[in-house]
Scaffold this active site. Structure first.
Site, PDB file in Angstrom:
ATOM      1  CG  ASN A  66       8.408  -1.398   0.921  1.00  0.00           C
ATOM      2  OD1 ASN A  66       7.771  -1.479   1.965  1.00  0.00           O
ATOM      3  ND2 ASN A  66       8.992  -0.283   0.522  1.00  0.00           N
TER       4      ASN A  66
ATOM      5  CG  HIS B 128      10.737  -1.451   5.594  1.00  0.00           C
ATOM      6  ND1 HIS B 128       9.384  -1.523   5.390  1.00  0.00           N
ATOM      7  CD2 HIS B 128      11.088  -2.544   6.301  1.00  0.00           C
ATOM      8  CE1 HIS B 128       8.932  -2.623   5.971  1.00  0.00           C
ATOM      9  NE2 HIS B 128       9.935  -3.260   6.532  1.00  0.00           N
TER      10      HIS B 128
ATOM     11  CE1 TYR C 111       8.426   5.615   3.336  1.00  0.00           C
ATOM     12  CE2 TYR C 111       6.907   7.459   3.291  1.00  0.00           C
ATOM     13  CZ  TYR C 111       7.338   6.280   3.859  1.00  0.00           C
ATOM     14  OH  TYR C 111       6.674   5.763   4.950  1.00  0.00           O
TER      15      TYR C 111
ATOM     16  N   PRO D 130       0.791  -1.225   0.000  1.00  0.00           N
ATOM     17  CG  PRO D 130      -0.756  -1.492   1.722  1.00  0.00           C
ATOM     18  CD  PRO D 130       0.419  -2.140   1.078  1.00  0.00           C
ATOM     19  CG  ASN D 131      -0.373   4.422   1.049  1.00  0.00           C
ATOM     20  OD1 ASN D 131      -1.251   4.971   0.396  1.00  0.00           O
ATOM     21  ND2 ASN D 131      -0.613   3.913   2.249  1.00  0.00           N
TER      22      ASN D 131
ATOM     23  NE  ARG E 185       9.070   7.037   8.985  1.00  0.00           N
ATOM     24  CZ  ARG E 185       8.194   6.712   8.029  1.00  0.00           C
ATOM     25  NH1 ARG E 185       8.440   5.684   7.230  1.00  0.00           N
ATOM     26  NH2 ARG E 185       7.089   7.407   7.867  1.00  0.00           N
TER      27      ARG E 185
ATOM     28  CD  GLU F  76      10.563  -6.659   7.213  1.00  0.00           C
ATOM     29  OE1 GLU F  76      10.783  -7.728   7.817  1.00  0.00           O
ATOM     30  OE2 GLU F  76      10.182  -5.618   7.783  1.00  0.00           O
TER      31      GLU F  76
ATOM     32  CB  ALA G 228       0.954   0.526   6.471  1.00  0.00           C
TER      33      ALA G 228
ATOM     34  NE  ARG H  71       3.781   6.931   1.696  1.00  0.00           N
ATOM     35  CZ  ARG H  71       3.996   5.733   2.179  1.00  0.00           C
ATOM     36  NH1 ARG H  71       4.606   4.813   1.444  1.00  0.00           N
ATOM     37  NH2 ARG H  71       3.603   5.427   3.371  1.00  0.00           N
TER      38      ARG H  71
ATOM     39  CB  SER I 283      11.808   5.282   5.641  1.00  0.00           C
ATOM     40  OG  SER I 283      10.852   4.387   6.189  1.00  0.00           O
TER      41      SER I 283
HETATM   42  O1  LIG Z   1       4.386   2.551   3.604  1.00  0.00           O
HETATM   43  C1  LIG Z   1       5.413   2.462   4.273  1.00  0.00           C
HETATM   44  C2  LIG Z   1       6.712   2.410   3.607  1.00  0.00           C
HETATM   45  C3  LIG Z   1       7.800   1.647   4.342  1.00  0.00           C
HETATM   46  O2  LIG Z   1       7.633   0.260   4.134  1.00  0.00           O
HETATM   47  C4  LIG Z   1       9.149   2.061   3.704  1.00  0.00           C
HETATM   48  O3  LIG Z   1       9.384   1.671   2.572  1.00  0.00           O
HETATM   49  O4  LIG Z   1       9.928   2.779   4.320  1.00  0.00           O
HETATM   50  C5  LIG Z   1       7.769   1.922   5.844  1.00  0.00           C
HETATM   51  C6  LIG Z   1       6.391   1.644   6.417  1.00  0.00           C
HETATM   52  O5  LIG Z   1       6.376   1.907   7.812  1.00  0.00           O
HETATM   53  C7  LIG Z   1       5.356   2.534   5.756  1.00  0.00           C
HETATM   54  O6  LIG Z   1       4.071   2.233   6.235  1.00  0.00           O
END
Ligand SMILES: O=C1C[C@@](O)(C(=O)O)C[C@@H](O)[C@@H]1O
Length: 162
Positions: A88, A114, A24, A11-12, A121, A112, A91, A19, A116
């Protein structure tokens, strides 16, 4: 021998580049996927990419790597085996037992990822439902994390028996 990697973004992550760029960065998901295909080609591996904002769609896509799932009928040709998954989960990392269970069910090694540094955070981002099952966890490297994950997966993760 053919090795295939599945790159999943949750998501996102379709909003990468737009974003919260201070967190990011400015690289878009399209840039990342284009670069991933080029890198895979250079490394002699195949790569599939998938992004969804929907938990169930991600679970379905993971199941498909084992030839299972609601979109796969008994009569279908078995799906292509995947030697590694890079995910990735956005959330869903912090909330989804379903994504964890799907990864465990197909038993394909996964990285896994990410963009960030989730440990620098909000505290809820420090917990992951995936990390203890992952072969490796990458965070805080920005878009470069995808490149590092692909290189690692191509070199170290092979289909058993090949
Ligand atoms: O959507 C994301 C992006 C994320 O996975 C990252 O790529 O840093 C970190 C997650 O906490 C966040 O909800």
């Amino acid at each position: 021998m053919s090795r295939r990697i599945l790159l999943i973004n949750g998501p996102n992550l379709n909003l990468l580049g737009k974003r919260e760029p201070h967190i990011y960065g400015s690289t878009t998901l399209e840039d990342i996927e284009t670069q991933a295909r080029q890198q895979a080609h250079e490394l002699g591996v195949e790569i599939d990419t998938f992004q969804s904002n929907h938990e169930g769609a991600i679970v379905d896509r993971i199941q498909e790597t084992a030839g299972w799932g609601p979109n796969v009928r008994e009569t279908d040709t078995p799906g292509k085996r995947v030697s590694a998954i890079i995910i990735n989960a956005g959330a869903l990392t912090h909330t989804s037992v379903a994504v964890r269970d799907a990864l465990a069910a197909v038993a394909i090694p996964f990285v896994e990822l990410h963009v960030s540094n989730v440990h620098a955070r909000e505290t809820f981002r420090a917990h992951s439902y995936l990390s203890d099952k992952a072969v490796a966890v990458i965070c805080g490297m920005g878009a470069y994390g995808y490149s590092a994950a692909i290189k690692f997966a191509a070199k170290h993760l092979k289909i058993e028996g090949e």
